[in-house]
Design a protein around this motif. Structure first.
Motif, PDB file in Angstrom:
ATOM      1  N   PRO A  79      30.549  -4.776 -43.651  1.00  0.00           N
ATOM      2  CA  PRO A  79      31.558  -3.737 -43.900  1.00  0.00           C
ATOM      3  C   PRO A  79      32.000  -3.756 -45.368  1.00  0.00           C
ATOM      4  O   PRO A  79      31.877  -4.778 -46.048  1.00  0.00           O
ATOM      5  N   SER A  80      32.526  -2.644 -45.840  1.00  0.00           N
ATOM      6  CA  SER A  80      32.923  -2.548 -47.243  1.00  0.00           C
ATOM      7  C   SER A  80      34.000  -3.566 -47.620  1.00  0.00           C
ATOM      8  O   SER A  80      34.050  -4.019 -48.765  1.00  0.00           O
ATOM      9  N   THR A  99      28.632  -0.813 -45.184  1.00  0.00           N
ATOM     10  CA  THR A  99      29.092   0.345 -44.419  1.00  0.00           C
ATOM     11  C   THR A  99      30.536   0.674 -44.778  1.00  0.00           C
ATOM     12  O   THR A  99      31.308  -0.175 -45.212  1.00  0.00           O
ATOM     13  N   LYS A 100      30.870   1.929 -44.602  1.00  0.00           N
ATOM     14  CA  LYS A 100      32.240   2.398 -44.797  1.00  0.00           C
ATOM     15  C   LYS A 100      32.580   3.240 -43.581  1.00  0.00           C
ATOM     16  O   LYS A 100      31.904   4.228 -43.290  1.00  0.00           O
ATOM     17  N   ASN A 101      33.606   2.818 -42.866  1.00  0.00           N
ATOM     18  CA  ASN A 101      33.995   3.485 -41.616  1.00  0.00           C
ATOM     19  C   ASN A 101      32.830   3.587 -40.640  1.00  0.00           C
ATOM     20  O   ASN A 101      32.634   4.599 -39.972  1.00  0.00           O
ATOM     21  N   GLY A 102      32.006   2.549 -40.601  1.00  0.00           N
ATOM     22  CA  GLY A 102      30.921   2.480 -39.633  1.00  0.00           C
ATOM     23  C   GLY A 102      29.641   3.187 -40.029  1.00  0.00           C
ATOM     24  O   GLY A 102      28.661   3.158 -39.284  1.00  0.00           O
ATOM     25  N   SER A 103      29.613   3.836 -41.195  1.00  0.00           N
ATOM     26  CA  SER A 103      28.411   4.552 -41.638  1.00  0.00           C
ATOM     27  C   SER A 103      27.874   3.920 -42.912  1.00  0.00           C
ATOM     28  O   SER A 103      28.642   3.373 -43.713  1.00  0.00           O
ATOM     29  N   GLY A 104      26.580   4.027 -43.120  1.00  0.00           N
ATOM     30  CA  GLY A 104      25.971   3.488 -44.323  1.00  0.00           C
ATOM     31  C   GLY A 104      26.574   4.105 -45.574  1.00  0.00           C
ATOM     32  O   GLY A 104      26.814   5.320 -45.622  1.00  0.00           O
ATOM     33  N   ASP A 105      26.853   3.273 -46.581  1.00  0.00           N
ATOM     34  CA  ASP A 105      27.495   3.774 -47.800  1.00  0.00           C
ATOM     35  C   ASP A 105      26.805   3.277 -49.064  1.00  0.00           C
ATOM     36  O   ASP A 105      26.509   4.061 -49.947  1.00  0.00           O
ATOM     37  N   PHE A 107      23.262  -4.099 -46.968  1.00  0.00           N
ATOM     38  CA  PHE A 107      23.704  -2.740 -46.712  1.00  0.00           C
ATOM     39  C   PHE A 107      25.200  -2.773 -46.389  1.00  0.00           C
ATOM     40  O   PHE A 107      25.632  -3.522 -45.517  1.00  0.00           O
ATOM     41  N   ILE A 144      23.827  -6.243 -42.788  1.00  0.00           N
ATOM     42  CA  ILE A 144      24.746  -5.113 -42.838  1.00  0.00           C
ATOM     43  C   ILE A 144      26.161  -5.670 -42.806  1.00  0.00           C
ATOM     44  O   ILE A 144      26.489  -6.470 -41.925  1.00  0.00           O
TER      45      ILE A 144
END
Length: 91
Positions: free
Chosen positions: A6-7, A31-37, A29, A4
């Motif tokens: 970060p973007s 993430t964008k702002n802490g959520s899966g993207d 995976f 995982i």
């Protein structure tokens, strides 16, 4: 274990992500702002997953056909195919 990231790593560490995906044939995976993207994976892995999805869909379609009584025995289908192949070889 899933990776995982970060973007921002897509921009700053693209080569590292690409190397991981290619070496381990595993998705990453994002993430964008802490959520899966997003999910990043190799073309090969994507094609393999699409193939499995298509296979499952076709198997489900076949089972539905058999369960509703609209199917034909495999021996009959193969016999028809053999006849068609013999006919096309004669032409």
């Amino acid at each position: 274990m899933p990776m995982i990231r970060p973007s921002s790593d897509l921009r700053n560490k693209y080569n590292e992500i690409s190397e991981f995906c290619n070496q381990y044939q595993e998705p990453v995976f994002i993430t964008k702002n802490g959520s899966g993207d997003l999910v990043v994976m190799t073309n090969e892995l994507y094609e393999r997953l699409c193939g499995k999805s298509d296979l499952h869909r076709l198997l489900d379609e076949g089972l539905t056909t058999v369960n509703t009584g609209h199917g034909r025995p495999a021996s009959e289908v193969f016999s028809d195919l053999e006849k068609k192949l013999e006919f096309s070889a004669d032409v």
